[in-house]
Design an enzyme around this catalytic site. Structure first.
Site, PDB file in Angstrom:
ATOM      1  N   ARG A 269       0.327  10.420   0.542  1.00 28.94           N
ATOM      2  CA  ARG A 269       0.720  11.443   1.508  1.00 28.94           C
ATOM      3  C   ARG A 269       1.895  12.282   1.024  1.00 28.94           C
ATOM      4  O   ARG A 269       2.321  13.210   1.719  1.00 28.94           O
ATOM      5  CB  ARG A 269       1.069  10.793   2.851  1.00 28.94           C
ATOM      6  CG  ARG A 269      -0.078   9.979   3.439  1.00 28.94           C
ATOM      7  CD  ARG A 269       0.282   9.392   4.789  1.00 28.94           C
ATOM      8  NE  ARG A 269      -0.692   8.368   5.194  1.00 28.94           N
ATOM      9  CZ  ARG A 269      -0.619   7.676   6.312  1.00 28.94           C
ATOM     10  NH1 ARG A 269       0.371   7.911   7.166  1.00 28.94           N
ATOM     11  NH2 ARG A 269      -1.527   6.759   6.604  1.00 28.94           N
TER      12      ARG A 269
ATOM     13  N   LYS B  65     -10.899  -2.055   6.829  1.00 26.61           N
ATOM     14  CA  LYS B  65      -9.702  -1.651   7.558  1.00 26.61           C
ATOM     15  C   LYS B  65     -10.143  -1.117   8.926  1.00 26.61           C
ATOM     16  O   LYS B  65     -11.082  -0.324   9.013  1.00 26.61           O
ATOM     17  CB  LYS B  65      -8.981  -0.555   6.769  1.00 26.61           C
ATOM     18  CG  LYS B  65      -7.835   0.130   7.492  1.00 26.61           C
ATOM     19  CD  LYS B  65      -7.257   1.220   6.594  1.00 26.61           C
ATOM     20  CE  LYS B  65      -6.190   2.022   7.299  1.00 26.61           C
ATOM     21  NZ  LYS B  65      -5.569   3.036   6.392  1.00 26.61           N
TER      22      LYS B  65
ATOM     23  N   GLU C  28       0.849  -1.195   0.000  1.00 27.51           N
ATOM     24  CA  GLU C  28       0.000   0.000   0.000  1.00 27.51           C
ATOM     25  C   GLU C  28       0.885   1.246   0.000  1.00 27.51           C
ATOM     26  O   GLU C  28       1.597   1.500   0.976  1.00 27.51           O
ATOM     27  CB  GLU C  28      -0.913   0.005   1.228  1.00 27.51           C
ATOM     28  CG  GLU C  28      -1.746   1.269   1.353  1.00 27.51           C
ATOM     29  CD  GLU C  28      -2.464   1.384   2.684  1.00 27.51           C
ATOM     30  OE1 GLU C  28      -2.806   2.516   3.076  1.00 27.51           O
ATOM     31  OE2 GLU C  28      -2.684   0.342   3.346  1.00 27.51           O
TER      32      GLU C  28
END
Length: 216
Positions: free
Chosen positions: A51, A135, A47
């Site tokens: 950001r 998640k 993943e």
């Protein structure tokens, strides 16, 4: 593609290894050797979080150049994020939480989504939308493995990938739960190893993580 089909793809991705590394990458040039090290260590699902400005280029490079890698995108907040990540070659998407707009966009996207929840109510809402794989974030601050374990009986239809504050030492507490498929963690790709190009060190961390087993 239906939500059921996309959830099956999410499940198959989460079952590739006990840990999905959560990567914050500053330099896209590090993406390929980093991903090769993770795959060599037995961690194929990766993943890359949105950001940093380098994230989409990193996803594109991994998708095009790293055999065996299943690259996904994290920190997805909007329909724009989903479109950009899909175009870059991401094969799954992860969000820290959910919004009506993001869920609508996910319905229209071919990119399977792993949405984030922190409460039982949020999990129930997503279950109504057809999501059975979620998640749990931020896992440790939100209540840790004890809270997640308490959800196993009243929410038996849901499987989780807890992420947030988990380490190699604490991962087994989560992986031993019946409703946990895998965990997400940033400890596999620490900033010092990424900046220093310590690919052998990252491969070693991956091997340690791959040795963990869900339900062990």
């Amino acid at each position: 593609m239906s939500i059921e089909q996309k959830q099956k793809l999410i499940e198959s991705t989460l079952r590739l290894a006990p840990v999905v590394p959560v990567v914050i990458i500053e330099d896209a040039r590090a993406a390929v050797p980093m991903a090769r090290a993770l795959v060599a260590g037995g961690i194929p699902a990766i993943e890359v979080t949105l950001r940093t400005p380098a994230a989409l280029d990193a996803i594109r490079a991994i998708a095009e150049e790293v055999e065996g890698a299943v690259v996904g995108v994290g920190t997805v907040l909007s329909a724009k994020d989903l479109r950009a990540a899909h175009k870059a070659g991401a094969r799954f998407a992860v969000s820290p939480g959910v919004s009506p707009g993001l869920l609508d966009a996910a319905d229209d996207s071919e990119l399977p989504l792993l949405p984030g929840v922190a409460t039982a109510g949020e999990a129930m809402t997503l279950l109504e939308r057809g999501y059975h794989h979620l998640k749990f974030f931020p896992a440790v601050p939100a209540g840790g493995h004890k809270l997640l374990g308490a959800w196993a009986s009243p929410l038996p239809q849901i499987r989780f990938c807890p992420t947030g504050g988990i380490s190699l030492a604490s991962a087994p507490d989560f992986l031993s739960l019946p409703n946990v498929v895998c965990v997400g963690g940033s400890w596999l790709t620490p900033a010092d190893k990424l900046h220093g190009g310590d690919w052998a060190g990252i491969e070693l961390l991956a091997r340690e993580a791959a040795a963990l087993r869900a339900g062990a």
